[in-house]
Scaffold this motif. Structure first.
Motif, short mmCIF file in Angstrom:
data_model
loop_
_atom_site.label_atom_id
_atom_site.label_comp_id
_atom_site.label_asym_id
_atom_site.label_seq_id
_atom_site.Cartn_x
_atom_site.Cartn_y
_atom_site.Cartn_z
N GLU A 1 0.76 -1.07 -0.03
CA GLU A 1 -0.03 0.18 0.09
C GLU A 1 0.83 1.17 0.01
OE1 GLU A 1 -2.57 -0.01 3.20
OE2 GLU A 1 -4.00 -1.63 2.56
N LEU A 2 0.58 2.01 -0.86
CA LEU A 2 1.44 3.52 -1.07
C LEU A 2 0.30 4.75 -0.86
CD1 LEU A 2 3.68 2.59 -3.98
CD2 LEU A 2 4.12 2.54 -1.51
N GLU A 3 0.71 5.59 -0.17
CA GLU A 3 -0.44 6.76 -0.19
C GLU A 3 0.28 8.08 0.13
OE1 GLU A 3 -4.40 8.12 2.52
OE2 GLU A 3 -3.09 6.38 3.28
N ALA A 4 -0.22 8.85 -0.47
CA ALA A 4 0.50 10.56 -0.45
C ALA A 4 -0.92 11.33 -0.20
CB ALA A 4 1.09 10.90 -1.65
N THR A 5 -0.94 12.35 0.91
CA THR A 5 -1.73 13.14 1.09
C THR A 5 -1.44 14.22 1.76
OG1 THR A 5 -3.81 13.54 2.43
CG2 THR A 5 -2.18 12.26 3.33
N GLY A 6 -2.04 15.67 1.32
CA GLY A 6 -1.61 16.74 1.94
C GLY A 6 -1.92 17.96 0.99
N GLN A 7 -1.42 19.17 1.34
CA GLN A 7 -1.88 20.37 0.53
C GLN A 7 -0.45 20.95 -0.28
OE1 GLN A 7 -4.42 22.02 4.02
NE2 GLN A 7 -4.13 23.36 2.48
N ILE A 8 -0.49 21.02 -1.40
CA ILE A 8 0.63 21.41 -2.59
C ILE A 8 0.68 23.08 -1.80
CG2 ILE A 8 1.55 22.03 -4.55
CD1 ILE A 8 1.20 18.75 -3.64
N THR A 9 -0.45 23.72 -2.00
CA THR A 9 -0.66 25.23 -1.57
C THR A 9 -1.69 25.28 -0.42
OG1 THR A 9 -1.98 26.04 -3.15
CG2 THR A 9 0.40 25.73 -3.86
#
Length: 519
Positions: A377-385
């Motif tokens: 399982e691979l995951e990326a989450t967040g805010q670029i700006t």
């Protein structure tokens, strides 16, 4: 708060849902009310009581068969192979209480008690596990009626806090729990109720009225003691040690003449009790987390599991508990002042006695042999700006029967494919003519799935479902949103099983408007 002092606090929640389904006849309705009160008996002691009631009348769709030569049906997504008198109703009532006390030194005691009961009624017609030909769509229809009553009680008490040892602070938790579950049911089933043409189904078949001619009872008792320690042997390392000693006993009995319902019904009686026991079974847990630097950390864990099951066989017996072990390792990272989170994990799970639907008896289950599931399982989450948010994840899973008399080497679950990718992004406008608007889009991509035994099998090719939404913030308190699911109206089977039965279409395009207000 219900008092000016804040010592008494309350919450009341209500929800109602009334929904037609995308397939014919079926309808779903749900009503829920929930309430809770919390009172500070002293500054260190809080008593919380509450409960909820739910009346749920779900829709029924037991899936479509496939072709005798292999392959999925090419019929309308609205196809329904039940009867217009199909009905289900489940009523749940739950009450709970919790007493929490803060001791000096940061230690905390928590004691909880809960009692619940469920009443369930099912009466419906469904297709048997017979495939059809492209020119002859007739298959058997089965009628079933059942009444089920379950009562559960549970108690738990635990103590948690921190200790200083060798110049470091460590967290400890110890506790004990006790649970009981009593269940009784009665039912009838008519396996040769009617014939139905899957290409031209008729749902207004006469409703049968048989008396119950079978049933069963079960009594489950389980209790245990458990503990958990979060140790910090080094500055950048946390070691978690835990475990549980479990005692479990399940007694069941059943009887009746379900296979040949008659009107009036034949008399029936319960058979003898049978009992399954697990005594002082120990299930350990070990986990390690190590911070490589301020951005990266790695972890690994091992756990044994013992999971009682509520699923029962067609003979009325509850399945034995699931026994298994799980190994997992991974890495996590944080960047841009924790605005972007990355994670990756690999895992391996072995289980015995896991339930799966009985292919010949709708609503009942059978136990498997040893099942192996492993994946990534691979995951990326967040805010670029500050205005742009992203979410993406990929998973690979391979599951199969490791040792099973009838299914060795075959896939265990056909609900999800080996490969799955999901992504979502949302952008919020704060300046210019579009200020106050936000737009979002997401896609769910699924790899190929195959059900049954080749070459007489069913196959769902890889597919992609796209969703989109646009919102407008009227003011600081009110937001209006338009959401479109399955934007391009992709036609696909969301779940497949085999040529016999259990193949389900995914939902077509739907549009929803919502208004959210907060004050």
């Amino acid at each position: 708060p219900l008092l000016d002092s804040g010592r008494l606090r309350g919450r009341l929640v209500g929800a109602f849902q009334d929904q037609d389904m995308f397939y014919d006849v079926a309808h779903k309705r749900r009503a829920i009310v929930y309430g809770a009160l919390a009172y500070d008996v002293t500054p260190q002691t809080t008593l919380t009581v509450g409960g909820h009631y739910q009346d749920f009348r779900p829709a029924n769709q037991t899936g479509l068969p496939g072709y005798t030569t292999g392959g999925l049906l090419k019929v309308d997504r609205s196809t329904f192979l039940g009867a217009d008198w199909n009905r289900f109703r489940t009523q749940d009532t739950v009450a709970f209480a919790e007493l929490a006390h803060e001791f000096a030194g940061g230690w905390r005691m928590r004691a909880t008690a809960q009692t619940a009961q469920q009443e369930r009624m099912d009466k419906y017609a469904y297709v048997g596990s017979g495939a059809v030909t492209p020119t002859n769509g007739f298959t058997n229809q089965i009628a079933y009626s059942g009444e089920n009553f379950t009562r559960q009680n549970s108690f738990d008490v635990n103590l948690s806090g921190s200790v200083n040892l060798l110049g470091r602070t460590h967290d400890l938790l110890i506790g004990a729990d006790y649970q009981t579950k009593d269940n009784k049911y009665s039912e009838w089933r008519h396996s040769a109720f009617a014939r139905i043409d899957v290409f031209n189904p008729v749902t207004n078949v006469p409703e049968p009225f048989y008396g119950n001619n079978g049933g069963g009872r079960s009594e489950v008792e389980q209790y245990g003691v458990y503990g958990n320690a979060r140790l910090r042997p080094f500055d950048n390392t946390i070691v978690t040690l835990g475990g549980r000693f479990s005692w479990y006993e399940n007694s069941t009995r059943s009887g009746g003449t379900r296979a040949t319902p008659t009107n009036p019904p034949q008399p029936w009686t319960y058979g003898p009790w049978s009992t399954y026991k697990v005594e002082h079974e120990f299930t350990p847990y070990l986990g390690v987390v190590h911070d490589l630097n301020e951005n990266w950390s790695i972890y690994a864990s091992y756990a044994d599991t013992l999971t009682p099951q509520s699923a029962r066989t067609v003979d009325g017996d509850f399945l034995d508990p699931i026994i298994g072990e799980q190994v997992e390792a991974g890495v996590k990272a944080e960047f841009f002042d924790n605005r972007l989170l990355l994670s990756g994990a690999v895992y391996r799970i072995n289980q015995v006695n896991r339930s799966q639907p009985d292919p010949d008896n709708e609503g009942f289950f059978i136990a498997t042999g040893e099942v192996l599931s492993k994946g990534v399982e691979l995951e990326a989450t967040g805010q670029i700006t500050n205005n742009w948010r992203v979410n993406a994840g990929y998973s690979y899973n391979k599951n199969e029967y490791e040792t099973d008399v009838n299914n060795g080497g075959k896939p265990f679950t056909l609900v999800s494919p080996k490969h799955m990718f999901k992504a979502y992004t949302n952008y919020r406008f704060t300046e210019g003519a579009l200020a106050g608007f936000d737009v979002g889009a997401g896609l769910n991509a699924f790899g190929e799935t195959v059900g049954g035994i080749m070459p007489i099998a069913v196959r769902q090719p890889a597919y992609v479902v796209v969703n989109a939404n646009v919102g407008y913030r009227v003011n600081e308190d009110v937001t209006v949103r338009l959401s479109v699911n399955n934007l391009f109206d992709e036609v696909y089977y969301a779940r497949i099983s085999g040529v016999g039965r259990g193949n389900y279409y995914g939902e077509p395009r739907s549009v929803a408007v919502s208004i959210r207000a907060a004050y």
